[in-house]
Design an enzyme around this catalytic site. Structure first.
Site, PDB file in Angstrom:
ATOM      1  CG  ASP A  27     -26.679  21.888   5.858  1.00  0.00           C
ATOM      2  OD1 ASP A  27     -27.846  21.621   6.224  1.00  0.00           O
ATOM      3  OD2 ASP A  27     -26.414  22.669   4.934  1.00  0.00           O
ATOM      4  CE1 TYR A  30     -30.857  14.305   6.699  1.00  0.00           C
ATOM      5  CE2 TYR A  30     -29.008  14.419   5.162  1.00  0.00           C
ATOM      6  CZ  TYR A  30     -30.282  13.973   5.485  1.00  0.00           C
ATOM      7  OH  TYR A  30     -30.959  13.157   4.604  1.00  0.00           O
ATOM      8  CG  ASP A  31     -23.840  16.472   5.319  1.00  0.00           C
ATOM      9  OD1 ASP A  31     -24.939  16.151   4.819  1.00  0.00           O
ATOM     10  OD2 ASP A  31     -23.206  17.494   5.004  1.00  0.00           O
ATOM     11  CB  SER A  75     -22.908  11.612  -8.494  1.00  0.00           C
ATOM     12  OG  SER A  75     -22.827  11.355  -7.115  1.00  0.00           O
ATOM     13  CD  GLU A 103     -16.387  30.365  -5.586  1.00  0.00           C
ATOM     14  OE1 GLU A 103     -17.258  31.203  -5.870  1.00  0.00           O
ATOM     15  OE2 GLU A 103     -15.420  30.609  -4.849  1.00  0.00           O
ATOM     16  CE  LYS A 104     -25.209  22.736  -6.853  1.00  0.00           C
ATOM     17  NZ  LYS A 104     -25.807  23.203  -5.567  1.00  0.00           N
ATOM     18  NE  ARG A 125     -27.740  16.395  -9.109  1.00  0.00           N
ATOM     19  CZ  ARG A 125     -27.785  15.123  -8.726  1.00  0.00           C
ATOM     20  NH1 ARG A 125     -28.826  14.687  -8.043  1.00  0.00           N
ATOM     21  NH2 ARG A 125     -26.817  14.288  -9.038  1.00  0.00           N
ATOM     22  CD  GLU A 159     -27.836  25.121  -7.814  1.00  0.00           C
ATOM     23  OE1 GLU A 159     -28.353  25.082  -6.678  1.00  0.00           O
ATOM     24  OE2 GLU A 159     -27.533  24.101  -8.453  1.00  0.00           O
TER      25      GLU A 159
END
Length: 215
Positions: A27, A30-31, A75, A103-104, A125, A159
């Site tokens: 990740d 990629y970011d 966003s 937190e997610k 989403r 989620e």
């Protein structure tokens, strides 16, 4: 192919692999490449298509129909530190209003709609304004009710996840089908819910709800 074109070709390839559940790079890698692309060509068409349901609309031979959300889901902009320009811009936009942080879970964000009882639709989403219809797969997730006690329209956001202890089970089934294993739980959740040939694996997924709105 010039360097900029090659950069975006790489981003598309990495993104598709990620969405199919078999990431090529980490990740952070990629970011970092995505941030480089935004600096070089901030209005490149790729950035209109990087959501989980746009780069690869045909998944496993199944077209995912795009549907507009009834209310904006917000966003997905990222900030790596409190000094990030994007985060500073966000605080500037909201002025002195209070901010609530939570937190997610790292899954696939989705919203399920129930109208006077029955589940009528489930959408990813997407870009926050438009998602894709995953209703046929969503109803196969373990624990998801096809009907709830309500007399109005209810939107439940949450989620879609694959728990760690279920990844070996999913991979065992894929191996038995002479198919490639999923790399990790987050990508497996995406690869299962959005791929027609993986629909039978939805029974191993979970939907963790965290928000409800009416109307």
């Amino acid at each position: 192919m010039d360097n900029t074109a090659q950069l975006f070709d790489t981003l598309v390839r990495w993104n598709i692999a990620y969405r199919e559940g078999n990431p090529i790079v980490s990740d952070p890698a990629y970011d970092a490449l995505e941030r480089q692309g935004r600096l070089l060509v901030p209005d490149h068409p790729f950035f209109d298509k990087i959501e989980d349901d746009v780069v690869q609309p045909y998944v496993g031979g199944n077209y995912l129909a795009e549907v507009a959300h009834e209310s904006d889901m917000g966003s997905q902009d990222k900030a790596m530190s409190v000094e990030d320009p994007g985060l500073k811009s966000f605080f500037k936009r909201i002025g002195g209003n209070d901010v609530f942080f939570s937190e997610k879970e790292d899954g696939l964000s989705a919203v399920a709609t129930y109208v006077e009882g029955p589940l009528t639709q489930a959408l990813t989403r997407g870009d926050g304004k438009v998602g894709v219809d995953i209703t046929d797969s969503f109803v196969m997730i373990s624990g998801v009710p096809k009907w709830i006690l309500c007399r109005v329209k209810v939107h439940i956001r949450g989620e879609i996840m694959l728990k760690k202890d279920r990844l070996p089970i999913v991979n065992a089934e894929l191996i038995a089908e002479s198919r490639d294993k999923m790399a990790n739980t987050r990508n497996a959740a995406v690869g299962i819910i959005k791929t027609a040939k993986n629909r039978h694996l939805c029974k191993y997924l979970s939907f963790i709800a965290y928000n409800i709105t009416l109307g």
